[in-house]
Write a protein that holds these residues in place. Structure first.
Motif, short mmCIF file in Angstrom:
data_model
loop_
_atom_site.label_atom_id
_atom_site.label_comp_id
_atom_site.label_asym_id
_atom_site.label_seq_id
_atom_site.Cartn_x
_atom_site.Cartn_y
_atom_site.Cartn_z
N CYS A 399 0.74 -1.10 -0.02
CA CYS A 399 -0.08 0.06 0.18
C CYS A 399 0.82 1.31 0.08
CB CYS A 399 -0.89 -0.08 1.11
SG CYS A 399 -0.19 0.27 2.71
N ARG A 400 1.98 1.13 0.01
CA ARG A 400 3.20 2.23 0.12
C ARG A 400 2.62 3.25 1.28
NH1 ARG A 400 2.15 1.31 -5.31
NH2 ARG A 400 3.94 0.21 -6.30
N GLY A 401 2.04 2.80 2.21
CA GLY A 401 2.16 3.46 3.39
C GLY A 401 0.69 4.14 3.58
N ARG A 402 -0.32 3.99 2.53
CA ARG A 402 -1.65 4.62 2.44
C ARG A 402 -2.51 3.77 3.65
NH1 ARG A 402 -3.02 4.47 -3.75
NH2 ARG A 402 -2.28 2.31 -3.15
N GLY A 403 -2.24 2.50 3.75
CA GLY A 403 -3.09 1.75 4.72
C GLY A 403 -4.22 0.98 3.64
N ARG A 404 -4.23 1.25 2.39
CA ARG A 404 -5.21 0.72 1.58
C ARG A 404 -4.74 0.61 0.34
NH1 ARG A 404 -6.51 5.74 2.97
NH2 ARG A 404 -6.99 7.06 1.51
N VAL A 405 -5.37 -0.45 -0.56
CA VAL A 405 -4.80 -0.63 -1.92
C VAL A 405 -6.09 -0.52 -2.80
CG1 VAL A 405 -2.73 -1.91 -1.51
CG2 VAL A 405 -5.03 -3.01 -1.83
N GLU A 406 -5.98 -0.06 -4.10
CA GLU A 406 -7.25 0.06 -5.12
C GLU A 406 -8.11 -1.41 -4.90
OE1 GLU A 406 -5.67 1.02 -8.84
OE2 GLU A 406 -5.39 3.36 -8.25
N SER A 407 -9.43 -1.22 -5.10
CA SER A 407 -9.93 -2.56 -4.97
C SER A 407 -9.92 -3.20 -6.25
CB SER A 407 -11.66 -1.92 -4.95
OG SER A 407 -12.07 -1.50 -6.14
N PRO A 408 -10.37 -4.52 -6.40
CA PRO A 408 -10.14 -5.46 -7.84
C PRO A 408 -10.99 -4.85 -8.77
CG PRO A 408 -10.12 -6.85 -5.73
CD PRO A 408 -10.41 -5.48 -5.19
N GLU A 409 -12.19 -4.12 -8.40
CA GLU A 409 -13.11 -3.58 -9.36
C GLU A 409 -12.52 -2.42 -10.03
OE1 GLU A 409 -17.52 -2.15 -9.95
OE2 GLU A 409 -16.51 -2.13 -7.88
N THR A 410 -11.66 -1.45 -9.18
CA THR A 410 -11.01 -0.49 -9.85
C THR A 410 -10.12 -0.75 -10.67
OG1 THR A 410 -11.44 0.94 -7.78
CG2 THR A 410 -9.68 1.80 -9.23
N VAL A 411 -9.27 -1.84 -10.47
CA VAL A 411 -8.12 -2.40 -10.89
C VAL A 411 -8.61 -2.77 -12.46
CG1 VAL A 411 -6.15 -3.90 -11.38
CG2 VAL A 411 -6.39 -2.67 -9.03
N SER A 412 -9.73 -3.53 -12.45
CA SER A 412 -10.60 -4.01 -13.57
C SER A 412 -10.80 -2.74 -14.71
CB SER A 412 -11.54 -4.81 -13.07
OG SER A 412 -11.44 -6.04 -12.19
N ILE A 413 -11.53 -2.14 -14.09
CA ILE A 413 -11.72 -0.84 -14.90
C ILE A 413 -10.54 -0.19 -15.61
CG2 ILE A 413 -12.83 1.66 -14.88
CD1 ILE A 413 -14.55 0.31 -12.66
N ARG A 414 -9.40 -0.10 -14.85
CA ARG A 414 -8.13 0.70 -15.41
C ARG A 414 -7.68 -0.30 -16.56
NH1 ARG A 414 -3.55 1.26 -12.85
NH2 ARG A 414 -3.76 0.38 -10.85
N ILE A 415 -7.55 -1.64 -16.29
CA ILE A 415 -7.27 -2.55 -17.39
C ILE A 415 -8.15 -2.28 -18.69
CG2 ILE A 415 -7.28 -5.13 -18.00
CD1 ILE A 415 -6.64 -5.69 -15.03
N ALA A 416 -9.50 -2.20 -18.42
CA ALA A 416 -10.42 -2.07 -19.55
C ALA A 416 -10.07 -0.74 -20.39
CB ALA A 416 -11.91 -1.94 -19.06
N ALA A 417 -9.74 0.16 -19.33
CA ALA A 417 -9.44 1.53 -19.95
C ALA A 417 -8.18 1.45 -21.09
CB ALA A 417 -9.32 2.69 -19.21
N ASP A 418 -7.24 0.63 -20.56
CA ASP A 418 -5.91 0.65 -21.10
C ASP A 418 -5.97 -0.26 -22.39
OD1 ASP A 418 -4.30 1.97 -19.29
OD2 ASP A 418 -3.52 0.29 -18.30
N ILE A 419 -7.05 -1.33 -22.25
CA ILE A 419 -7.08 -2.22 -23.53
C ILE A 419 -8.02 -1.16 -24.62
CG2 ILE A 419 -8.55 -4.06 -24.55
CD1 ILE A 419 -7.83 -5.61 -21.89
#
Length: 481
Positions: A399-419
């Motif tokens: 998490c690089r000190g944030r205490g949380r990471v992006e949710s799987p859904e958020t990462v999935s949407i980023r993948i779709a945007a990149d494709i």
């Protein structure tokens, strides 16, 4: 009932102080991360910032020390220099470290030197006599004040420590004479011609500091699980305070010392955000570099009388635990406590007074400022050495000190945007192969996002879960058939 517990291994030393079967403080020192606080250096000024009234001083440790210079040096320090002039680049001067390096910041230095002894602290550069606020008996304070005025070296100052209560004039004089000789020897070394910065005086290690600062008459025992260290401490105490030698004992048992006294479990809990209270309430502790916020919650505590009394009782219990946690975690800087809102001004004042009484027992300077109408209390606490968090823990690589990471859904949407971005540049006839974290792979397999994307661009998309991959990272590769 007060005990000092010391556990020693080649890699680190841990010292715990237990009062009434409850851990009141813990300190850790590692061979690879020795503290600089208390060390005195022959420093060399590397840079002067007139607008900030500050300078950066090379002390020979890699990181330059930051030092406020104000209007100049103390008169006594000026006398040790070739010319009493304003600080300038290249100038050599004696400095003492008052705060360890933290993060990207270097250590903090001062020209106002202090030399701690068993009963007194010598102030070679300040003609001032002070006394520990823990010595409350007025007659004893008056006696010590008169002795201090008599034995204080000319042009220097003294601070009478708590342990000096009841100590004879002869013992105090011996302390002062030893520290004065030490200071003169340091100044002799400082005046010797040498290039660059070097160490003039190294403060005692954790064990000796503990004996010097904490082994007093009210300590029932000091247990040490290392035979050689135990003998070293006994020899030191025999010279320092012979009457305390019998309090030092070797702990010889198969069960680890800290485990036997429940300290290991306490240490594990110090890393958490939530601190449970006996009543059923709890604290939530969140820290930034300069500010710590503590939230008080009643939790399961419902009280036995009315709401006002329940809230007041919960706040009093929380206050005791908060002051204990500040000592245990060695939290410094600005602390904001969000107590449960109280309606009566009388209860607010009583809570503040209770906090101030608790702060008197903290060896680190702690100031209880005030309480607002919202129930927020501001506390300031001096920071000097690296605290337990910075020694035991490092920033989470996930998490690089944030205490949380992006949710799987958020990462999935980023993948779709990149494709989609890749498809606008060049169509992948054979489709894509995506490498992702297990949780993201599970999300992609169960939602319609990739199916819709594959239908949109008339292609295949294959998902591979990659063990050990960062939850926010992914790789998109064009498939070749």
């Amino acid at each position: 009932m007060k005990s000092i517990l010391v556990t020693v291994v080649p890699e680190e030393t841990k010292v715990a102080i237990v009062e009434n079967d409850k851990l009141s403080s813990i300190e850790v020192e590692r061979a690879t991360h020795s503290h600089l606080v208390g060390n005195i250096y022959k420093g060399q000024v590397q840079n002067v910032l007139p607008g900030m009234q500050a300078a950066f001083v090379d002390i020979g440790t890699g990181k330059n020390a930051f030092m406020y210079i104000g209007d100049g040096l103390p008169a006594d320090v000026k006398q040790t220099l070739p010319k009493p002039q304003k600080i300038h680049i290249g100038q050599q001067l004696p400095v003492q470290i008052i705060k360890d390096a933290t993060g990207s910041k270097g250590p903090r230095a001062t020209t106002h030197i202090t030399l701690p002894g068993r009963n007194v602290v010598l102030l070679p550069t300040a003609a001032y006599i002070g006394m520990s606020r823990r010595i409350e008996d007025e007659a004893e304070r008056s006696r010590l004040q008169k002795i201090a005025a008599k034995i204080c070296p000319e042009g220097m100052g003294l601070i009478i420590r708590t342990v000096a209560a009841g100590v004879s004039e002869e013992a105090l004089r011996e302390d002062v004479e030893y520290l004065a000789k030490l200071w003169h020897s340091l100044m002799a070394r400082f005046k010797m011609k040498s290039k660059g910065a070097n160490l003039l005086y190294r403060d005692a290690d954790l064990i000796i500091r503990t004996v010097r600062d904490n082994l007093t008459r009210d300590v029932d025992s000091m247990l040490i699980d290392n035979r050689a260290v135990c003998q070293r401490v006994r020899d030191f105490v025999q010279l320092l305070s012979p009457e305390l030698t019998e309090k030092i004992r070797y702990y010889d048992s198969r069960e680890p010392l800290f485990k036997h006294y429940g300290i290991e479990e306490e240490l594990d809990n110090l890393g958490g955000r939530i601190v449970e209270l006996k009543s059923g309430g709890f604290l939530v502790i969140d820290k930034t570099e300069a500010l710590t916020v503590i939230d008080v919650n009643t939790g399961k505590y419902t009280g036995t009388t009315n709401l006002g009394e329940t809230v007041y009782a919960a706040n009093l219990e929380a206050a005791e635990e908060i002051m204990r946690q500040l000592r245990l975690r060695d939290i410094g800087g600005i602390i904001i406590v969000d107590f449960i809102d109280m309606e009566k001004d009388e209860q607010k004042e009583q809570l503040l007074e209770h906090l101030r009484e608790l702060a008197k027992h903290d060896p680190t300077k702690t100031n209880i400022v005030d309480i607002t109408s919202l129930g927020l209390v501001e506390i300031t606490r001096k920071k000097s050495r690296q605290n337990l968090d910075s020694i035991i823990y490092s920033e989470c690589p996930i998490c690089r000190g944030r205490g949380r990471v992006e949710s799987p859904e958020t990462v999935s949407i980023r993948i779709a945007a990149d494709i989609r971005r890749m498809e606008h540049k060049s169509h992948a006839e054979d489709g894509y192969e995506i490498e992702v974290h297990e949780t993201v792979a599970e999300e992609l397999r169960h939602n319609q996002l990739l199916m819709n994307l594959a239908a949109e661009f008339a292609m295949d998309i294959k998902v591979n879960a990659t063990p050990g991959m960062h939850p926010e990272n992914y790789a998109i590769n064009m498939m070749r058939i």
